[in-house]
Every structure is written in structure tokens, then in C-alpha cells.
Design a protein around this motif. Structure first.
Motif, PDB file in Angstrom:
ATOM      1  N   ARG A 298       0.793  -1.242   0.000  1.00 21.34           N
ATOM      2  CA  ARG A 298       0.000   0.000   0.000  1.00 21.34           C
ATOM      3  C   ARG A 298       0.822   1.288   0.000  1.00 21.34           C
ATOM      4  NH1 ARG A 298      -5.031  -1.442  -1.714  1.00 21.34           N
ATOM      5  NH2 ARG A 298      -5.782  -3.266  -0.580  1.00 21.34           N
ATOM      6  N   ASP A 299       2.145   1.180  -0.054  1.00 22.94           N
ATOM      7  CA  ASP A 299       2.961   2.402  -0.076  1.00 22.94           C
ATOM      8  C   ASP A 299       4.168   2.291  -1.019  1.00 22.94           C
ATOM      9  OD1 ASP A 299       4.598   0.690   1.334  1.00 22.94           O
ATOM     10  OD2 ASP A 299       4.433   1.757   3.249  1.00 22.94           O
ATOM     11  N   ASN A 300       4.272   1.202  -1.750  1.00 21.98           N
ATOM     12  CA  ASN A 300       5.353   0.904  -2.680  1.00 21.98           C
ATOM     13  C   ASN A 300       6.710   0.746  -2.007  1.00 21.98           C
ATOM     14  OD1 ASN A 300       4.942   0.395  -5.585  1.00 21.98           O
ATOM     15  ND2 ASN A 300       6.841   1.552  -5.786  1.00 21.98           N
ATOM     16  N   ALA A 301       6.720   0.643  -0.698  1.00 19.12           N
ATOM     17  CA  ALA A 301       7.936   0.325   0.035  1.00 19.12           C
ATOM     18  C   ALA A 301       7.863  -1.159   0.420  1.00 19.12           C
ATOM     19  CB  ALA A 301       8.053   1.209   1.273  1.00 19.12           C
ATOM     20  N   PRO A 302       9.026  -1.757   0.657  1.00 14.48           N
ATOM     21  CA  PRO A 302      10.367  -1.174   0.735  1.00 14.48           C
ATOM     22  C   PRO A 302      11.037  -1.051  -0.631  1.00 14.48           C
ATOM     23  CG  PRO A 302      10.495  -3.491   1.274  1.00 14.48           C
ATOM     24  CD  PRO A 302       9.032  -3.199   1.067  1.00 14.48           C
ATOM     25  N   ALA A 303      12.007  -0.135  -0.698  1.00 21.01           N
ATOM     26  CA  ALA A 303      12.856  -0.014  -1.872  1.00 21.01           C
ATOM     27  C   ALA A 303      13.947  -1.078  -1.815  1.00 21.01           C
ATOM     28  CB  ALA A 303      13.485   1.375  -1.924  1.00 21.01           C
TER      29      ALA A 303
ATOM     30  N   GLY B 145      -8.910  -6.254 -16.669  1.00 23.36           N
ATOM     31  CA  GLY B 145      -8.575  -7.350 -15.774  1.00 23.36           C
ATOM     32  C   GLY B 145      -7.113  -7.716 -15.902  1.00 23.36           C
ATOM     33  N   ARG B 146      -6.490  -8.022 -14.765  1.00 24.43           N
ATOM     34  CA  ARG B 146      -5.101  -8.472 -14.737  1.00 24.43           C
ATOM     35  C   ARG B 146      -5.023  -9.825 -14.039  1.00 24.43           C
ATOM     36  NH1 ARG B 146      -0.588  -4.610 -14.358  1.00 24.43           N
ATOM     37  NH2 ARG B 146       0.011  -5.879 -12.564  1.00 24.43           N
ATOM     38  N   ASP B 147      -3.836 -10.176 -13.580  1.00 26.31           N
ATOM     39  CA  ASP B 147      -3.579 -11.488 -12.994  1.00 26.31           C
ATOM     40  C   ASP B 147      -4.552 -11.837 -11.872  1.00 26.31           C
ATOM     41  OD1 ASP B 147      -0.264 -11.833 -13.866  1.00 26.31           O
ATOM     42  OD2 ASP B 147      -1.162  -9.857 -13.799  1.00 26.31           O
ATOM     43  N   ALA B 148      -4.663 -10.947 -10.881  1.00 27.72           N
ATOM     44  CA  ALA B 148      -5.469 -11.264  -9.703  1.00 27.72           C
ATOM     45  C   ALA B 148      -6.943 -11.428 -10.057  1.00 27.72           C
ATOM     46  CB  ALA B 148      -5.292 -10.173  -8.639  1.00 27.72           C
ATOM     47  N   ALA B 149      -7.455 -10.582 -10.944  1.00 27.03           N
ATOM     48  CA  ALA B 149      -8.855 -10.678 -11.352  1.00 27.03           C
ATOM     49  C   ALA B 149      -9.106 -11.969 -12.118  1.00 27.03           C
ATOM     50  CB  ALA B 149      -9.248  -9.472 -12.204  1.00 27.03           C
ATOM     51  N   HIS B 150      -8.186 -12.345 -12.995  1.00 31.24           N
ATOM     52  CA  HIS B 150      -8.339 -13.597 -13.733  1.00 31.24           C
ATOM     53  C   HIS B 150      -8.345 -14.800 -12.797  1.00 31.24           C
ATOM     54  CE1 HIS B 150      -7.533 -11.234 -17.361  1.00 31.24           C
ATOM     55  NE2 HIS B 150      -7.918 -12.280 -18.066  1.00 31.24           N
ATOM     56  N   LYS B 151      -7.507 -14.755 -11.779  1.00 29.91           N
ATOM     57  CA  LYS B 151      -7.467 -15.871 -10.831  1.00 29.91           C
ATOM     58  C   LYS B 151      -8.795 -16.012 -10.103  1.00 29.91           C
ATOM     59  CE  LYS B 151      -4.812 -17.774  -6.978  1.00 29.91           C
ATOM     60  NZ  LYS B 151      -3.683 -17.550  -6.030  1.00 29.91           N
ATOM     61  N   ARG B 152      -9.385 -14.889  -9.716  1.00 31.22           N
ATOM     62  CA  ARG B 152     -10.687 -14.942  -9.032  1.00 31.22           C
ATOM     63  C   ARG B 152     -11.788 -15.440  -9.964  1.00 31.22           C
ATOM     64  NH1 ARG B 152     -11.517  -9.942  -4.769  1.00 31.22           N
ATOM     65  NH2 ARG B 152      -9.658 -10.372  -3.511  1.00 31.22           N
ATOM     66  N   ILE B 153     -11.756 -14.994 -11.204  1.00 29.55           N
ATOM     67  CA  ILE B 153     -12.739 -15.471 -12.182  1.00 29.55           C
ATOM     68  C   ILE B 153     -12.616 -16.981 -12.330  1.00 29.55           C
ATOM     69  CG2 ILE B 153     -13.371 -15.420 -14.633  1.00 29.55           C
ATOM     70  CD1 ILE B 153     -12.432 -12.441 -14.589  1.00 29.55           C
ATOM     71  N   GLN B 154     -11.392 -17.460 -12.409  1.00 30.59           N
ATOM     72  CA  GLN B 154     -11.153 -18.902 -12.521  1.00 30.59           C
ATOM     73  C   GLN B 154     -11.736 -19.656 -11.321  1.00 30.59           C
ATOM     74  OE1 GLN B 154      -7.065 -20.414 -11.946  1.00 30.59           O
ATOM     75  NE2 GLN B 154      -7.328 -21.466 -13.909  1.00 30.59           N
ATOM     76  N   GLU B 155     -11.523 -19.132 -10.130  1.00 34.22           N
ATOM     77  CA  GLU B 155     -12.031 -19.789  -8.919  1.00 34.22           C
ATOM     78  C   GLU B 155     -13.552 -19.836  -8.920  1.00 34.22           C
ATOM     79  OE1 GLU B 155     -10.185 -17.344  -6.000  1.00 34.22           O
ATOM     80  OE2 GLU B 155      -8.270 -18.436  -6.047  1.00 34.22           O
ATOM     81  N   LEU B 156     -14.198 -18.751  -9.361  1.00 31.54           N
ATOM     82  CA  LEU B 156     -15.664 -18.722  -9.407  1.00 31.54           C
ATOM     83  C   LEU B 156     -16.204 -19.720 -10.421  1.00 31.54           C
ATOM     84  CD1 LEU B 156     -16.275 -14.858  -9.197  1.00 31.54           C
ATOM     85  CD2 LEU B 156     -16.824 -16.543  -7.438  1.00 31.54           C
ATOM     86  N   LEU B 157     -15.592 -19.747 -11.613  1.00 35.58           N
ATOM     87  CA  LEU B 157     -16.064 -20.660 -12.643  1.00 35.58           C
ATOM     88  C   LEU B 157     -15.862 -22.123 -12.232  1.00 35.58           C
ATOM     89  CD1 LEU B 157     -14.843 -18.847 -15.892  1.00 35.58           C
ATOM     90  CD2 LEU B 157     -17.165 -18.965 -14.999  1.00 35.58           C
ATOM     91  N   GLU B 158     -14.728 -22.411 -11.601  1.00 32.41           N
ATOM     92  CA  GLU B 158     -14.466 -23.780 -11.169  1.00 32.41           C
ATOM     93  C   GLU B 158     -15.433 -24.219 -10.072  1.00 32.41           C
ATOM     94  OE1 GLU B 158     -10.368 -23.769 -10.057  1.00 32.41           O
ATOM     95  OE2 GLU B 158      -9.639 -24.109 -12.115  1.00 32.41           O
ATOM     96  N   ALA B 159     -15.889 -23.252  -9.259  1.00 37.37           N
ATOM     97  CA  ALA B 159     -16.826 -23.559  -8.183  1.00 37.37           C
ATOM     98  C   ALA B 159     -18.268 -23.552  -8.662  1.00 37.37           C
ATOM     99  CB  ALA B 159     -16.648 -22.567  -7.037  1.00 37.37           C
TER     100      ALA B 159
ATOM    101  N   ALA C  30     -13.186  -4.597  -6.001  1.00 33.50           N
ATOM    102  CA  ALA C  30     -12.625  -3.298  -5.632  1.00 33.50           C
ATOM    103  C   ALA C  30     -11.469  -3.433  -4.643  1.00 33.50           C
ATOM    104  CB  ALA C  30     -13.717  -2.411  -5.045  1.00 33.50           C
ATOM    105  N   ASP C  31     -11.492  -4.497  -3.851  1.00 35.23           N
ATOM    106  CA  ASP C  31     -10.426  -4.684  -2.855  1.00 35.23           C
ATOM    107  C   ASP C  31      -9.063  -4.923  -3.489  1.00 35.23           C
ATOM    108  OD1 ASP C  31     -11.785  -7.273  -3.545  1.00 35.23           O
ATOM    109  OD2 ASP C  31     -10.086  -8.087  -2.429  1.00 35.23           O
ATOM    110  N   LEU C  32      -9.035  -5.244  -4.780  1.00 34.43           N
ATOM    111  CA  LEU C  32      -7.773  -5.486  -5.464  1.00 34.43           C
ATOM    112  C   LEU C  32      -7.083  -4.200  -5.897  1.00 34.43           C
ATOM    113  CD1 LEU C  32      -8.675  -8.556  -7.722  1.00 34.43           C
ATOM    114  CD2 LEU C  32      -7.492  -8.546  -5.509  1.00 34.43           C
ATOM    115  N   GLY C  33      -7.681  -3.055  -5.615  1.00 39.79           N
ATOM    116  CA  GLY C  33      -7.056  -1.792  -5.987  1.00 39.79           C
ATOM    117  C   GLY C  33      -6.906  -1.669  -7.484  1.00 39.79           C
ATOM    118  N   MET C  34      -5.660  -1.411  -7.930  1.00 35.80           N
ATOM    119  CA  MET C  34      -5.443  -1.212  -9.368  1.00 35.80           C
ATOM    120  C   MET C  34      -5.709  -2.488 -10.166  1.00 35.80           C
ATOM    121  SD  MET C  34      -2.345  -2.670 -10.576  1.00 35.80           S
ATOM    122  CE  MET C  34      -0.970  -3.526  -9.787  1.00 35.80           C
ATOM    123  N   GLU C  35      -5.829  -3.639  -9.503  1.00 34.88           N
ATOM    124  CA  GLU C  35      -6.124  -4.889 -10.204  1.00 34.88           C
ATOM    125  C   GLU C  35      -7.614  -5.212 -10.224  1.00 34.88           C
ATOM    126  OE1 GLU C  35      -3.416  -7.985 -10.916  1.00 34.88           O
ATOM    127  OE2 GLU C  35      -2.414  -7.647  -9.004  1.00 34.88           O
TER     128      GLU C  35
END
Length: 504
Positions: free
Chosen positions: A125-130, A344-358, A459-464
Motif C-alpha cells: 500500500r505504499d510501494n515500500a520497501p525499496a 482485468g489483470r492477474d489477480a482478477a483472472h485468478k478470481r474469475i477462474q475460482e468462481l467458474l471452477e466452483a 474493488a479490494d484489489l485496488g489497481m487490479e
């Protein structure tokens, strides 16, 4: 004894990260402009043109060049005669500067770092650590080189332990085509040679902090082994014909940087790390007199460009698109998209996959049937913006979800950057779908084509999260048509042959 104040470091790091988020180094602009003037492939020339237009827009608007505002890498050289006004670890001081930069309300930067990388991968949530590298040197000041490195190019880093007699340039020539276009060429290559495996990697990354000056080296001639290697790799790579965005063309790399050090007699560690078309880095020195200051480049450094392909692009309306329309598109065609698309990116695709499989329904408002998805994680909007910079992410990462999205979810088309794998291309052909390519490194330019934006799921995925964008004349290239013709194979193959022709 020089006293270095913590707040000077914090403020300088924060200001530097803001500065490089919207200003390319002048040497990089000059190198990209030179590549634009020399390019003969219209598609590649158009891509470089978009990158340069985007760069100037970002400089004027003080908004990120790329939506991937990077992982922060810092090289700190601390003089032996320096004294600090605090006893905090250097890591903590730099991380405070990172947090300040990435949360700046005037220009918020996308926070992409996740903790627990092998497990929950939760955003910090803050792009740290560097990532901080520190060296004690002689002197009474500190020098900081800082970069914001995007994931698309970082993911293409390669490491090898060669035999002492092996040809490094030949390894690069063989390996670079395997990297695909996800690193958003044209850019730079950093090559680290010697030491141990981790030392070679650090040298490769540090080499990318150096300016583009290969033309100067060509003019005066190489004097050292490393300089000879720079010229050899530069020529070999550009003869591959990969070109801007992997579309085929004359310029794949703008420069090659090499750093080397002593190594074991039995070893030859080599690391290659590419920098993308959103190369962002800067160096400054602190001597105890206050924070660093950064002078903006003159807008005169950017060339005046009008995109020729925009006059020949086909305007399409996605809300009324038909299978017959898609069938008429050919690999290499340029389109201007209008209408609504989902993201949609990686995290959204993974959730879609979980919903479809269920056997569970997709969230309300998420219906991919007959629609297009854009692989993107945008920067937060500011002021009256609809969305912040929103360039494409690397599509290859979504390959493992493509058959599911086309076959089960009913998706009609995809928009992203870089090539797709062979199985994905075949899936596109079988489903009579299409893959469109937006230019990586033109995020602010793309964002101007987005007229409406709303989060529709996760929405909890932020930019994803999954967004719905309404776009107007969003420029794309048909990368894989419904017949399976792939511009990322066709383009480089054609231009590799053309470059070998002495009459070119």
C-alpha cells in the motif's frame, strides 16, 4: 565532517521519484527521437511516435509516463567522512521518501509492491520497501542513483553461468529473442559480467543508470573490452529486426551498457537486464547543505510528431461489434476503438477462474460475452481526470487463462502488450477471437482516450480491480487476427531479412 540530515534524504528521494515519473532523461529522449527518424517500418515508427508524444504529454502534465510506476531501486555511495544526524537505518530513511513520493496527492503513483511474495502477495500500500544497495567510498558527501523499474522489463532479466571461453555477445543474440516484447523495446540493455551471480546482477542494474551515448562510442571507437562488447551486442541485437514493441523494425535497443569485475578462473557469470521505453532514473549528491533540486528539461528537447497511421486507422465501435467485423481485421491493421471495454489483470483472472471452477456466477456487471478485456492496472485519477495513466500490461501473463476466458466466459477479444504464446494463438484461432496490442510506454496518451471509468468488481484489489472503461479512438494494432496470424512473428521475421539486405 559533513552532517547529512535525514529529512534532506527523505525529501530528495521523494522529489526525485516524482521528477522521474514524468520526465524522461534528456539523453533517452534524444536517442528515441533518433530511432523515430531512422525507422522504416510504419508500425514501429508509429509506436515510437506514440511513446515520444506520451513522454511530452507527461512532462507537460506532470503525470506518470507509464502506469507501472515501478519498484524503487537505489544505489547509495556514502563518503567515509559523512556523519548522520540520526541513527535510523538507511533503508528506513529511503523508504520514508518512497512513501512520501507515492502518496503525493498532486501526482499519486501506482503502488505495485506486494509482501509475502511466495504466499498471500498482499499489496504493501505504499510501494515500500525499496531495493537499496549501499557502498562506503572516500569523500564527505553521499551520491544517490535512483530508478523506478517496471515489472514488464524486470521480468525479462536473464542470468547464465557461461564457460570461460564462451562468447557473451552470442549468448545475448540467442537469448534476447526469447524475451519477447514484454520489456517494451526500444530500450536499453544492462549487462553485468563477472564477480559472482548476485554481483553480476547488481552490476547489470547499476549499468542501466548510465546515459545513452552509444553514438559517441561509435564515433570515437572502442578502447576497452567492455566497450567493444557494447558495440558488438548493439549491432547484433538491432540486426535481429525485433523492433519497437516487437513489431519488427530497425531499432530494438537504443544502447547497451556493460559493467564487469574480476571473477573466479572457472566462472563467467553474466546477467542481462533490459530497461523499457519508460526508462526512469536520476542521480544526485547531498553535501549537508540541503535537499537536492532538479531542473526540468526544456520542452524543446521533444520532437514535433504527427502520427501517420492515425490517418489510415479503421474506426470500430465495440458496442455493436460482430463476428464478421472481427473476421475482416488482419494482423498489422491499426484500429481506433470506441465503446465499452472491461479490464482485468492477474489477480482478477485468478478470481474469475475460482468462481467458474466452483460453479458460481460472476459478480454483477461482469459479463464477458461478446466483449473485449483490456489488461491494465491504472494509476489513480487526480483532479478532473477520468482515470490516471492506463497503459497495457504484459499479456503473456494471462495466457494460462485465455482458453477459459474465450471458451467459458465468452470473451471476444483481448487488448494488451507483447506477444502471446503458441497455445494462446491457437486458442484465439479456434474461437475466432482477436488480440489487439496497445503501445507499452504510452500510458498517459492512452488515458486521454478513456472518457468514462468505473469499478465493477473486486474493488479490494485496488489497481487490479475490474473496471469498465468507455473509450474514444483508443489506438491499437491487430497483433493476432482470428485466423491465427501473429504480427509478433511476422514483423520481426520480415525485418530481420530486410536488415540483412545491403541495399536497405
Amino acid at each position: 565532517m559533513t552532517v547529512i540530515h535525514k529529512q534532506d534524504v527523505v525529501d530528495s528521494v521523494a522529489d526525485a521519484l516524482q521528477f522521474i515519473s514524468y520526465y524522461h532523461p534528456v539523453d533517452f529522449i534524444d536517442a528515441m527521437a533518433r530511432a523515430y527518424e531512422q525507422e522504416l517500418n510504419p508500425a514501429a515508427k508509429d509506436a515510437i511516435g506514440q511513446i515520444l508524444i506520451n513522454s511530452k504529454m507527461s512532462a507537460q502534465g506532470h503525470r506518470p509516463i507509464c502506469q507501472d510506476t515501478g519498484i524503487v531501486t537505489v544505489f547509495v555511495k556514502v563518503g567515509m567522512q559523512v556523519q548522520w544526524d540520526c541513527d535510523e537505518p538507511l533503508q528506513s530513511i529511503i523508504d520514508e521518501g518512497v512513501r512520501k513520493a507515492y502518496s503525493n496527492p498532486a501526482n499519486p503513483l501506482r503502488k505495485s509492491l506486494v509482501a509475502d511474495p511466495a504466499g498471500s502477495r498482499k499489496n504493501t500500500r505504499d510501494n515500500a520497501p525499496a531495493v537499496v544497495h549501499m557502498e562506503l567510498v572516500s569523500g564527505s558527501d553521499i551520491t544517490i542513483s535512483i530508478a523506478a523499474k517496471g515489472g514488464g522489463s524486470e521480468n525479462k532479466a536473464k542470468m547464465v553461468m557461461l564457460n570461460p571461453s564462451d562468447d557473451i555477445a552470442a549468448w545475448v543474440e540467442k537469448t534476447l529473442p526469447l524475451m519477447g516484447a514484454g520489456w517494451c523495446p526500444p530500450g536499453m540493455l544492462g549487462i553485468g559480467i563477472g564477480g559472482t551471480a548476485e554481483k553480476a546482477a547488481v552490476m547489470a542494474k547499476e549499468a542501466l543508470m548510465e546515459p545513452c551515448n552509444i553514438q559517441e562510442l561509435q564515433a570515437r571507437g572502442a578502447e576497452t573490452t567492455d566497450e567493444k562488447l557494447r558495440l558488438d551486442i548493439y549491432q547484433r541485437v538491432n540486426r535481429l529486426g525485433i523492433g519497437a514493441q516487437g513489431l519488427g523494425g530497425l531499432t530494438t535497443v537504443l544502447d547497451v551498457k556493460v559493467k564487469s569485475c574480476a571473477t573466479h578462473a572457472a566462472s563467467k557469470p553474466v546477467v542481462m537486464i533490459p530497461n523499457c521505453a519508460a526508462t526512469r532514473h536520476i542521480e544526485f549528491t547531498l553535501d549537508g547543505s540541503g535537499p537536492a533540486s532538479f531542473d526540468p528539461p526544456s520542452l524543446d528537447h521533444w520532437p514535433e510528431i504527427s502520427l501517420e497511421n492515425s490517418e489510415t486507422s479503421q474506426r470500430v465501435f465495440l458496442d455493436q461489434i460482430t463476428q464478421e467485423d472481427i473476421a475482416s481485421w488482419k494482423a498489422g491493421d491499426t484500429l481506433l476503438l470506441n465503446g465499452k471495454i472491461l479490464t482485468g489483470r492477474d489477480a482478477a483472472h485468478k478470481r474469475i477462474q475460482e468462481l467458474l471452477e466452483a460453479g458460481e456466477p460472476l459478480p454483477e456487471g461482469v459479463d464477458f460475452r461478446g466483449r473485449f478485456i483490456y489488461y491494465v492496472g491504472p494509476v489513480d485519477a487526480v483532479g478532473d481526470e477520468v482515470v490516471g495513466p492506463a497503459g497495457p500490461t504484459t499479456s503473456t501473463r494471462m495466457d494460462k487463462f485465455t482458453e477459459m476466458m474465450l471458451g467459458q466466459a465468452g470473451l471476444m477479444g483481448m487488448i494488451g502488450k507483447a506477444e502471446r504464446g503458441a497455445e494462446t494463438v491457437e486458442s484465439i484461432r479456434q474461437h475466432q477471437a482477436v488480440y489487439l496490442m496497445a503501445v507499452g510506454g504510452a500510458a498517459y496518451l492512452v488515458a486521454k482516450a478513456i472518457k468514462k471509468s468505473r469499478v465493477v468488481a473486486f474493488a479490494d484489489l485496488g489497481m487490479e480491480a475490474i473496471y469498465e472503461f468507455e473509450v474514444s479512438d483508443m489506438p491499437v494494432t491487430v497483433a493476432v487476427d482470428c485466423h491465427g496470424k501473429n504480427i509478433h512473428e511476422i514483423g520481426p521475421a520480415i525485418w530481420k531479412v530486410k536488415i540483412a539486405d545491403p541495399q536497405l
